[in-house]
Design an enzyme around this catalytic site. Structure first.
Site, PDB file in Angstrom:
ATOM      1  N   SER A 135       0.834  -1.201   0.000  1.00 37.50           N
ATOM      2  CA  SER A 135       0.000   0.000   0.000  1.00 37.50           C
ATOM      3  C   SER A 135       0.874   1.258   0.000  1.00 37.50           C
ATOM      4  O   SER A 135       1.547   1.529  -0.991  1.00 37.50           O
ATOM      5  CB  SER A 135      -0.962  -0.048   1.189  1.00 37.50           C
ATOM      6  N   HIS A 171      -4.753  -1.716  -3.995  1.00 39.51           N
ATOM      7  CA  HIS A 171      -6.114  -2.123  -3.589  1.00 39.51           C
ATOM      8  C   HIS A 171      -7.118  -1.864  -4.716  1.00 39.51           C
ATOM      9  O   HIS A 171      -8.231  -1.380  -4.514  1.00 39.51           O
ATOM     10  CB  HIS A 171      -6.540  -1.383  -2.314  1.00 39.51           C
TER      11      HIS A 171
END
Length: 244
Positions: A135, A171
């Site tokens: 991330s 994501h």
């Protein structure tokens, strides 16, 4: 031995969650891949960086617990409230793998720059320490990407380290704002051609070349988002290799 050339693994993956709450973790196969690329020995040295969540003690404890009874030798570098090791540069250069956790990518790179960690990490990368993360720990190596660093509504971020000359989307399949915003940022020229990952997918770069996508599950993909000469946005699937 260090990696044979500078290596980054940028992911939307990292740990599998158990059934005992959010801090019940176990390492995914990406750590074995990182150790292999680092040409590490039987006890790979991994340093965890959690500045994207402010070096939270709960996250740190969960990661140490996840590596219990594995072959990895885990350490960590904290910068809140001050560095926890005397010689940051020497500690990081002694690692096989440096793993950067998710959270706020804007805060992450700001704190790194204040401490000169951006320069140290670049030296580590060039020296063959494998840099990896999830991330925020994926976006940080690129030009930028879509981030929730500034609130629940995602925004574009272009102040990352830019060692990899691409945008980065994470994501991609699990958060509805991610794909349309990445298309918008590439389409209007805010970001260059961008590489994006579904949850469970990572990107392996040798130097600045994307050499493969990897996955720890079925049914997920990586993507290249680019801008055509006519201004249209194109998305191409990059099929990942499933890790064992």
């Amino acid at each position: 031995m260090p990696a044979s050339e500078p290596t980054i693994i940028a992911t939307s993956m990292g740990f599998f969650r158990g059934g005992r709450g959010p801090y019940d973790l176990r390492p995914s196969p990406v750590f074995e891949l990182a150790a292999e690329l680092a040409e590490a020995g039987p006890q790979p040295r991994v340093c965890y960086l959690g500045q994207a969540v402010g070096d939270q003690p709960t996250s740190l404890a969960a990661v140490y617990s996840a590596f219990t009874d594995t072959r990895f030798r885990l350490s960590h570098l904290a910068l809140f409230p001050m560095p926890n090791v005397e010689d940051v540069r020497a500690h990081l250069l002694a690692q096989d793998v440096i793993w950067v956790d998710g959270g706020s990518v804007a805060n992450l790179v700001a704190v790194w720059r204040v401490h000169g960690l951006d320069e140290i990490l670049h030296e580590c990368w060039q020296a063959g320490v494998v840099l990896a993360g999830v991330s925020a720990g994926s976006i940080c190596w690129h030009v930028g990407g879509a981030t929730d660093s500034f609130g629940l509504r995602l925004r574009g971020f272009t102040e990352a380290l830019a060692w990899l000359p691409y945008g980065n989307g994470v994501h991609y399949d699990s958060e509805g704002q991610r794909r349309p915003l990445m298309h918008e940022l590439v389409g209007d020229g805010t970001l260059p051609t961008s590489h994006c990952t579904d949850d469970g997918v990572g990107l392996v770069y040798r130097g600045t070349r994307l050499v493969e996508a990897i996955a720890d599950r079925e049914g997920v993909s990586a993507y290249e988002v680019s801008r055509g000469a006519d201004g249209s946005v194109r998305e191409a699937v990059i099929a990942p290799r499933r890790l064992g």
